[in-house]
Write an enzyme that holds these catalytic residues in place. Structure first.
Site, PDB file in Angstrom:
ATOM      1  N   GLU A  53     -30.029   4.912  12.051  1.00 45.41           N
ATOM      2  CA  GLU A  53     -28.728   4.718  12.642  1.00 45.41           C
ATOM      3  C   GLU A  53     -28.502   3.075  13.229  1.00 45.41           C
ATOM      4  O   GLU A  53     -29.563   2.521  13.661  1.00 45.41           O
ATOM      5  CB  GLU A  53     -28.479   5.524  13.927  1.00 45.41           C
ATOM      6  N   ASP A  54     -27.276   2.964  13.272  1.00 46.47           N
ATOM      7  CA  ASP A  54     -26.986   1.467  13.706  1.00 46.47           C
ATOM      8  C   ASP A  54     -26.907   1.752  15.201  1.00 46.47           C
ATOM      9  O   ASP A  54     -27.362   0.848  16.004  1.00 46.47           O
ATOM     10  CB  ASP A  54     -25.849   0.861  13.159  1.00 46.47           C
ATOM     11  N   ILE A  55     -26.045   2.583  15.651  1.00 42.47           N
ATOM     12  CA  ILE A  55     -26.022   2.778  17.141  1.00 42.47           C
ATOM     13  C   ILE A  55     -25.837   4.148  17.514  1.00 42.47           C
ATOM     14  O   ILE A  55     -25.018   4.879  16.883  1.00 42.47           O
ATOM     15  CB  ILE A  55     -24.788   1.874  17.497  1.00 42.47           C
ATOM     16  N   ASP A  95     -23.841   6.498  20.003  1.00 45.38           N
ATOM     17  CA  ASP A  95     -22.906   6.391  21.461  1.00 45.38           C
ATOM     18  C   ASP A  95     -22.743   7.569  22.121  1.00 45.38           C
ATOM     19  O   ASP A  95     -23.476   7.827  22.852  1.00 45.38           O
ATOM     20  CB  ASP A  95     -21.643   5.892  20.779  1.00 45.38           C
ATOM     21  N   GLY A 155     -23.432  10.521  20.581  1.00 48.22           N
ATOM     22  CA  GLY A 155     -24.287  11.344  20.170  1.00 48.22           C
ATOM     23  C   GLY A 155     -23.727  12.241  19.216  1.00 48.22           C
ATOM     24  O   GLY A 155     -24.623  12.871  18.636  1.00 48.22           O
ATOM     25  N   LEU A 156     -22.611  12.357  19.064  1.00 48.87           N
ATOM     26  CA  LEU A 156     -22.008  13.225  18.063  1.00 48.87           C
ATOM     27  C   LEU A 156     -22.509  13.341  16.574  1.00 48.87           C
ATOM     28  O   LEU A 156     -23.011  14.346  15.853  1.00 48.87           O
ATOM     29  CB  LEU A 156     -20.467  13.230  18.148  1.00 48.87           C
ATOM     30  N   THR A 157     -22.442  11.959  16.322  1.00 46.79           N
ATOM     31  CA  THR A 157     -23.044  11.829  14.735  1.00 46.79           C
ATOM     32  C   THR A 157     -24.553  12.297  14.861  1.00 46.79           C
ATOM     33  O   THR A 157     -25.036  13.025  13.696  1.00 46.79           O
ATOM     34  CB  THR A 157     -22.928  10.283  14.433  1.00 46.79           C
ATOM     35  N   LYS A 206     -26.201   3.090  23.023  1.00 44.25           N
ATOM     36  CA  LYS A 206     -25.439   2.578  24.046  1.00 44.25           C
ATOM     37  C   LYS A 206     -25.740   3.522  25.515  1.00 44.25           C
ATOM     38  O   LYS A 206     -25.660   4.707  25.295  1.00 44.25           O
ATOM     39  CB  LYS A 206     -23.842   2.695  23.426  1.00 44.25           C
ATOM     40  N   ASP A 215     -19.085  -3.219  12.719  1.00 42.39           N
ATOM     41  CA  ASP A 215     -17.871  -3.839  12.594  1.00 42.39           C
ATOM     42  C   ASP A 215     -16.901  -3.710  13.463  1.00 42.39           C
ATOM     43  O   ASP A 215     -17.118  -2.593  14.211  1.00 42.39           O
ATOM     44  CB  ASP A 215     -17.599  -3.456  11.114  1.00 42.39           C
TER      45      ASP A 215
HETATM   46  P1  XMP Z   1     -21.225   8.611  18.299  1.00 41.31           P
HETATM   47  O1  XMP Z   1     -20.380   8.553  19.363  1.00 41.31           O
HETATM   48  O2  XMP Z   1     -21.188   9.729  17.077  1.00 41.31           O
HETATM   49  O3  XMP Z   1     -21.158   7.216  17.458  1.00 41.31           O
HETATM   50  O4  XMP Z   1     -23.029   8.608  18.683  1.00 41.31           O
HETATM   51  C1  XMP Z   1     -22.050   6.603  16.225  1.00 41.31           C
HETATM   52  C2  XMP Z   1     -21.283   5.754  15.309  1.00 41.31           C
HETATM   53  O5  XMP Z   1     -19.959   5.216  16.150  1.00 41.31           O
HETATM   54  C3  XMP Z   1     -19.916   3.955  15.899  1.00 41.31           C
HETATM   55  N1  XMP Z   1     -20.139   2.979  16.974  1.00 41.31           N
HETATM   56  C4  XMP Z   1     -19.843   1.758  16.991  1.00 41.31           C
HETATM   57  N2  XMP Z   1     -19.714   0.695  16.164  1.00 41.31           N
HETATM   58  N3  XMP Z   1     -19.635  -0.745  17.566  1.00 41.31           N
HETATM   59  C5  XMP Z   1     -19.412  -0.455  16.495  1.00 41.31           C
HETATM   60  O6  XMP Z   1     -19.335  -1.167  15.429  1.00 41.31           O
HETATM   61  C6  XMP Z   1     -19.718  -0.194  18.651  1.00 41.31           C
HETATM   62  O7  XMP Z   1     -20.118  -0.754  19.825  1.00 41.31           O
HETATM   63  C7  XMP Z   1     -20.001   1.273  18.390  1.00 41.31           C
HETATM   64  N4  XMP Z   1     -20.152   2.522  19.092  1.00 41.31           N
HETATM   65  C8  XMP Z   1     -20.020   3.396  18.135  1.00 41.31           C
HETATM   66  C9  XMP Z   1     -21.041   3.674  14.921  1.00 41.31           C
HETATM   67  O8  XMP Z   1     -20.770   3.815  13.314  1.00 41.31           O
HETATM   68  C10 XMP Z   1     -21.968   4.693  15.310  1.00 41.31           C
HETATM   69  O9  XMP Z   1     -22.898   5.081  14.129  1.00 41.31           O
HETATM   70 MG    MG Z   2     -23.210   4.570  12.187  1.00 44.65          MG
END
Ligand code: XMP
Ligand code: MG
Length: 185
Positions: A107-109, A111, A113-115, A139, A169
């Site tokens: 994963e990239d990030i 946040d 945690g839903l994804t 995050k 992005d």
């Molecule tokens: P959740 O909330 O599901 O989010 O954990 C995961 C996805 O949300 C995007 N995301 C971001 N993308 N800058 C970004 O470019 C951010 O600060 C950011 N925060 C969340 C991202 O695609 C991540 O996989």
């Molecule tokens: Mg992502």
């Protein structure tokens, strides 16, 4: 967290601060690679790369791994602009064989945690032998949902700011930056 240095001149209007510079990223990836070796060196894990955000991290991580592994690519979209939409659309799993595989979600990030929760449920349902997550960023946020799976491997924890670069992005822009910066709204 260590600052990544000055914002390069050409990005001063879009990025307010460099959070993580490219040297720090490279160093941390080699540390993660050593950590992953301890668990996965004989398991031929399947890295499931969550596009688009993790393309740069996955490319660097995969190249630094010194044991056999395979790669699969999916998309999971939950954001529109700088806001989470609350739903996750997953695509690209149609041809993936997950049964009895040791899956590492790249994963990239993380946040809210839903994804990540949605991905775990999906891969568990497909019969994966084990599922762990390797996320470039985590995050630190009060918006984190309950019962989100533990992130086993994290390169960097960042404050609750919207970040861009190194794959991340804002509306498809700024993914190409070689550092992680705070987006200037
Ligand atoms: P959740 O909330 O599901 O989010 O954990 C995961 C996805 O949300 C995007 N995301 C971001 N993308 N800058 C970004 O470019 C951010 O600060 C950011 N925060 C969340 C991202 O695609 C991540 O996989
Ligand atoms: Mg992502």
């Amino acid at each position: 967290m260590q600052s990544g240095g000055e914002v390069p001149m050409e990005w001063r209007y879009t990025v307010s601060e460099v959070l993580i510079g490219s040297n720090n990223i490279a160093k941390r990836i080699s540390e993660l690679s050593a950590q992953l070796y301890l668990h996965y060196s004989t398991l031929n894990p399947l890295l499931i790369v969550v596009l688009k955000g993790s393309f740069m991290f996955a490319a660097d991580l995969s190249r630094s791994l010194t044991f056999p592994h395979q790669l699969e690519f999916i998309t999971a979209k939950s954001y529109s602009g700088t806001e989470s939409t609350g739903t996750v659309q997953i695509q690209g799993l149609e041809n993936a064989q997950l049964s009895d595989r040791h899956v590492i979600i790249v994963e990239d990030i993380v946040d809210t945690g839903l994804t990540l929760s949605r991905l775990y449920d999906t891969f568990a349902g497909a019969g994966a032998a084990s599922i762990k997550c390797c996320s470039f960023l985590e995050k630190v946020t009060v918006r984190r949902k309950d019962s989100v799976p533990i992130i086993d491997y994290i390169a960097f924890r960042i404050p609750d700011k919207f970040v861009v670069g190194y794959g991340l992005d804002c509306d498809q822009k700024l993914r190409h930056l070689p550092f992680v910066g705070v987006f200037k709204k």
